[in-house]
Design an enzyme around this catalytic site. Sequence first.
Site, mmCIF file in Angstrom:
data_model
loop_
_atom_site.group_PDB
_atom_site.id
_atom_site.type_symbol
_atom_site.label_atom_id
_atom_site.label_comp_id
_atom_site.label_asym_id
_atom_site.label_seq_id
_atom_site.Cartn_x
_atom_site.Cartn_y
_atom_site.Cartn_z
ATOM 1 N N TRP A 353 0.829 -1.218 0.000
ATOM 2 C CA TRP A 353 0.000 0.000 0.000
ATOM 3 C C TRP A 353 0.857 1.259 0.000
ATOM 4 C CZ3 TRP A 353 -2.296 2.260 5.071
ATOM 5 C CH2 TRP A 353 -1.355 2.187 6.113
ATOM 6 N N GLU A 495 0.316 -3.640 12.359
ATOM 7 C CA GLU A 495 0.451 -5.093 12.211
ATOM 8 C C GLU A 495 0.780 -5.820 13.511
ATOM 9 O OE1 GLU A 495 3.267 -4.848 9.099
ATOM 10 O OE2 GLU A 495 1.757 -4.837 7.511
ATOM 11 N N LYS A 608 2.522 -0.774 16.321
ATOM 12 C CA LYS A 608 3.717 -0.731 15.498
ATOM 13 C C LYS A 608 3.780 0.615 14.780
ATOM 14 C CE LYS A 608 5.677 -3.293 11.568
ATOM 15 N NZ LYS A 608 5.398 -4.391 10.608
ATOM 16 N N GLN A 609 2.628 1.070 14.337
ATOM 17 C CA GLN A 609 2.594 2.261 13.502
ATOM 18 C C GLN A 609 1.206 2.888 13.560
ATOM 19 O OE1 GLN A 609 2.997 -0.740 10.275
ATOM 20 N NE2 GLN A 609 2.112 0.882 9.037
#
Lengths: 767, 767
Positions: A353, A495, A608-609
């Site tokens: 993506w 994730e 994670k993000q």
Amino acid sequence: MGMNYEKINEWILAEDCFEPAWLGKCEAVMAQGNGYLGLRAAAEERYVGETRNLLINGTFNKFDADEVTELPNAADVTAIELWIDGQRFNLVEGSHEGYRRELNIKTGELIRTVHWTAPNGKKVKIIFQRIVSLKRLHDIGLKITVEAEGNPIKLKIRSGIDARVSNTGSQHFSEVEKRFYDKKYLQFVERTTQSKIDFVLNAVHSFEKNGKQVLLGTDVNIERRYLYADYNVELEAEETFVIEKLVNVQTTRDFDAAGLNTDELQKKSLEDLKALENIGYDDLMEESALEWQKEIWDNAPVMIKGDKESEFDLFALRYAQYQMRIFLPKHDNRMNIGAKGLSGEGYRGHCFWDTEIFLLPYYMFTDPDAARKLEEYRYLSLPGAHRKAKENGYKGAMFPWESAWLDDGETCPLYMDVDIVTGKPIKVWSGIIEQHISADVAFGAWQYGIITGDTDFMEKYGYELIMDTAIFWGSRLEPGDDGRYHINDVVGPDEYHEHVNDNAFTNYMAAWNLGKAIEYYEMLKNDKPELFACLNQKLNLDENYLIWKDSVERIFLPQPTEEGILPMDDRFMKGQYIDLTKYKQQDFVGGIMKDYNLDQIQNIQVCKQADCLVLFYLMEERFSPEVKRASWDYYVERTLHDSSLSLSTHSVQAADMGDDEMAYDLFRKAATIDLGPYMGTSNAGIHAASFGGVWQCVVYGFGGVRMLNGKLRINPRLPKNWDELTFTLYWKGEKLSVTVTKDKVDVQNQTGNRKVDLSVNGEELKV
Amino acid sequence: MGMNYEKINEWILAEDCFEPAWLGKCEAVMAQGNGYLGLRAAAEERYVGETRNLLINGTFNKFDADEVTELPNAADVTAIELWIDGQRFNLVEGSHEGYRRELNIKTGELIRTVHWTAPNGKKVKIIFQRIVSLKRLHDIGLKITVEAEGNPIKLKIRSGIDARVSNTGSQHFSEVEKRFYDKKYLQFVERTTQSKIDFVLNAVHSFEKNGKQVLLGTDVNIERRYLYADYNVELEAEETFVIEKLVNVQTTRDFDAAGLNTDELQKKSLEDLKALENIGYDDLMEESALEWQKEIWDNAPVMIKGDKESEFDLFALRYAQYQMRIFLPKHDNRMNIGAKGLSGEGYRGHCFWDTEIFLLPYYMFTDPDAARKLEEYRYLSLPGAHRKAKENGYKGAMFPWESAWLDDGETCPLYMDVDIVTGKPIKVWSGIIEQHISADVAFGAWQYGIITGDTDFMEKYGYELIMDTAIFWGSRLEPGDDGRYHINDVVGPDEYHEHVNDNAFTNYMAAWNLGKAIEYYEMLKNDKPELFACLNQKLNLDENYLIWKDSVERIFLPQPTEEGILPMDDRFMKGQYIDLTKYKQQDFVGGIMKDYNLDQIQNIQVCKQADCLVLFYLMEERFSPEVKRASWDYYVERTLHDSSLSLSTHSVQAADMGDDEMAYDLFRKAATIDLGPYMGTSNAGIHAASFGGVWQCVVYGFGGVRMLNGKLRINPRLPKNWDELTFTLYWKGEKLSVTVTKDKVDVQNQTGNRKVDLSVNGEELKV
């Protein structure tokens, strides 16, 4: 030690000392390329720990049934070993001074200079130059200047084409042919084992002594997977010797090799090499530098004026432009951009993506033709998306999380890293359940269509992409006991949390996708009946329209809590809160995985993000400032930025919220993902999407540029140490130049074919 | 610099300095093994130009359709990186003293000692020890002792199982599984891509600080084709830290893994590793040293007494014994001996005539059981020989020039090196037309049968091998206009001449083979009618017997010229005579190929290696002393010894002719093919057959031992600097000890089961 940013000028990335432990970093950040090929900056001489990569975009191959396809590492052409009176030149032995390696991003040339004293006391000065032509996509030039410093030397040179390289041990090539022509031209032909692509590499050497061309006797050698020539020459003190090596590489996958068999490609590429030989290194370099000037620096100039600190900001922005050009396959719509560009084997050359969400904005606004090719790639890879949907029991286009060659389908590997509890590799679920990619692709096509005004694209590819992905979502929704449609068992952008239900990003994007399909269905039916009929036949639109309508009405969209926090999924906020300080301070990413395995992380409030924050950024007007702020406060504390995609999203969001210092601080962090002092983090390649992120920090964040409801908005907020920011934007075919100062925004229409409507700081303008 | 022979004692091969350009040499000559596996002596720390090889005998795999099968390079277990306060230990950086690397051939242990000062000034003493167990064929031990010399140090250790290695770029393995058990045991499973052999490698580490066992925290890591653990420890000044790494490797090809699936082999080998862990390095080493003592040094003791110079001779002889044990697959009759043993990738692990002509004598005379297995291998590979005959339009057993796994058939690669005229690789004709191998195999079986008296072997395998190869020759002969049978278009042992007719070696050996088949036909028909009937049915002997009789009568056997020179073929003596001095003086082999291509060499009087002289040696009584002398004078002048097989043949021949100094000089040259000062020549592996050659120089040449007409002959001629030579011989089941002094030959029958007839210096004895 390492790269010295204080000495960075506008155009030069330099390192002033040689540190063997940092080879990987510099190989990656000083890599060269032209979108057709990428060449790591491994030194001419060999070192322990080096990674020599020559990657040709789109030439994917699968090593065995259990591996996924990847970009194979082509034969190395950059290794040139020099012996000075029998001593192998290298910077670990002997002693050296005046070392400097520079990547000139303006011209694309890599230059390394050093004075070396061999263990036997002999002194030489050596200058290495290297270019990957931006004009001639197949061509590489190397030039070495050796000066005998105060002593005579015996120089031995070994140079060739070395196909003993592999991808971390996986060998993707069979040998086909290796030979010399006229004891002068080296030719190596190798074929990928599964995709059967032939690579033809040619090389030729020429020499100058004290400025005059000389011929040297050639000792030719053919070994297994290796073809090379040895040359010997003696220099008197202060004499200078120049070695030029010109190389080309062509493959049977290339558009310009279409229809040629191996034999014909060998002949053609050899002729091309002879032409290149006549050009020579210096002219090849000049020509390429002109191309850089024209294509990038004149076409999409940027400028930042401000304090000393801002000099790095300007460099980082231009460096991002450099990077975004060297890995951009502008020449071929059958390929895309790997997560590491063409600078390393990491992520195997697959695109994610990252293309739509992080990179496409830069290309849409500065090189619409290139942007279109990236989206055409998605269209051409629909067969793989259809297959993936079918294999998973769905309909329509379910795009692969990791995408390689057009018909490869899903190429996400099934396992990676180590589970610290079980001692086994960790199963990677993204290829199976990280499903937002299909909406991301649709979003990219839509954005491209609006911003460029390219109706040809929309009619040929865009509408279909948006509708075909909507069909997927229609089949994907699961009715719940609450009478709503849910999307269960997914991985969102964050994730660290797998098998979650109703991931906010996924659900909102799916709803957007469905809504956009409905909108285009109605529009096409009214306005473009022929196109509609055609698509209706292909995609069964009438039936799907009803499904979309029902879906969009009943899809469950997570709502903010009382505190205004948007729950990223049905589980996260119930997880355990832990102190993340330790991991935030580590100089590497993923440190939490050394203490907890993924099963344990599922129940911890750690990201994670960015997840919800990406959603706020893509759908700026969908959420209230209060929700954004509350969610920001909540998630930022819990986010490790263990993905390179995270920082720029946060920076833009901070700029949007008016947290100027935070925005600038995050921009600097984003800008130093590869350029920063952590020496191991770029070994497997640069972080391609992060360069899109840097550009977004500047143009979307500080420049305040956004496409909102089909219209251009510019609400700039310069960092306090910047006085002026200039950039250009293509908007529906018009090229705008934007100059922002503390108190003024100046927008010029450089093409001036027609007026552009835009809003600047809330004021509606026509330019 | 380099290996210091003056310091060689009876048992130690040592180098006193580290020279990065010579890595390959030392990796090969200090390799360890046990016939099951071979391990190159690559250092624990990595260097540019190193070759790390772990080869498991018999595990051949084919990379692709155009390559031939080869021994695949298994995952590396020897790399152990150490960092001293962040500085990677290696001898190219920092400074070092007291460097010494020793291979103790008596015990099989490799020991390296060095005092290292890191670039940051920290000092350590490190001792590396390594053993491949001769008793436990699957087991390898490594031990590292680190002493902080006068300063505290922070030591970081990285050790694992690294499957990123390949065979010069060709990757033979797919990954199957990689994991940790209990954060302690590392297990890596890889599978050969075509032959589908599973390799299971296990490793475990343990640590001692100042003599006491300690546990360290383990940082476990799994990457692509790589599994490793990091450990950290701090030492005070003068503290000592010991790292032990115990490793085993097992494959589904192993006899002792028969019937196990991958999963079961993983379990079994892990249990075996745990047992090995309990043994520990020191006991593993002791146990293996005892096995060396028993199996080699007590079983086949040799002694040379003489002047200082002769000390090297004794070492070289024992070193030959060491080598001939480490590459001997005593445990498995399905494999043989590669031209490079198990010490490198050269010749791909294939066996040649080297086995029968150069190596078998040593094994027959010192370890008849092992010798039998080597010949059983030929019997078991008959299907490939039949296939090769059929493919070439012949009958019977046409053995492959290069032989790998039993049913691989011919595995000689089709191309190698470079033709300096055409610039293309040279076509290798040996696999197609170097046909004497079939007679060589028959010769080996016959020799083995006679010398050992192993009638069981002859009845089960030997007669059949001799007759089946005779059938091949019967079908191979070509009638000429002269009414004789010719063998046209072959390559003889001297591979510089291709497509020759009536190569003397080939024709005489073929005639011998036919004659021996006739002899055995008649003998079996009379003496062993049941066996005869069985073979007759299988091989159609009655019909072939007639063919053999006719063949042997009419085969053309080249005759000496008037000058007494045996023409090696129909063309050589008509060739151009050139001065070969240049090539004879080069410190590398094959130099003539840099000036002439093979087409040109065809017409030049130059031999790569002995051709007729091998014939004289195998058929000692077939040719007169005058012919031998005249041919010697003629060919020696024209021979470059570009094959490692050449020197020992010449030495034995010189000894036979009484040219004592020449014999000794050639012996010394043969003994230094690998041990000598030419640093590039062993990079691809040692020269296995040359060690048989060394033994033959001593025992056949100076010891004057020969089997003649089924009887043992001993006619010694000691070199002038030797006073005494002792060796042992198995002869038809009896073990003889022979001691030769200048004026006496003493032969003792150590077993004494029955008397042995022999001739010593022309005197017939019974011992």
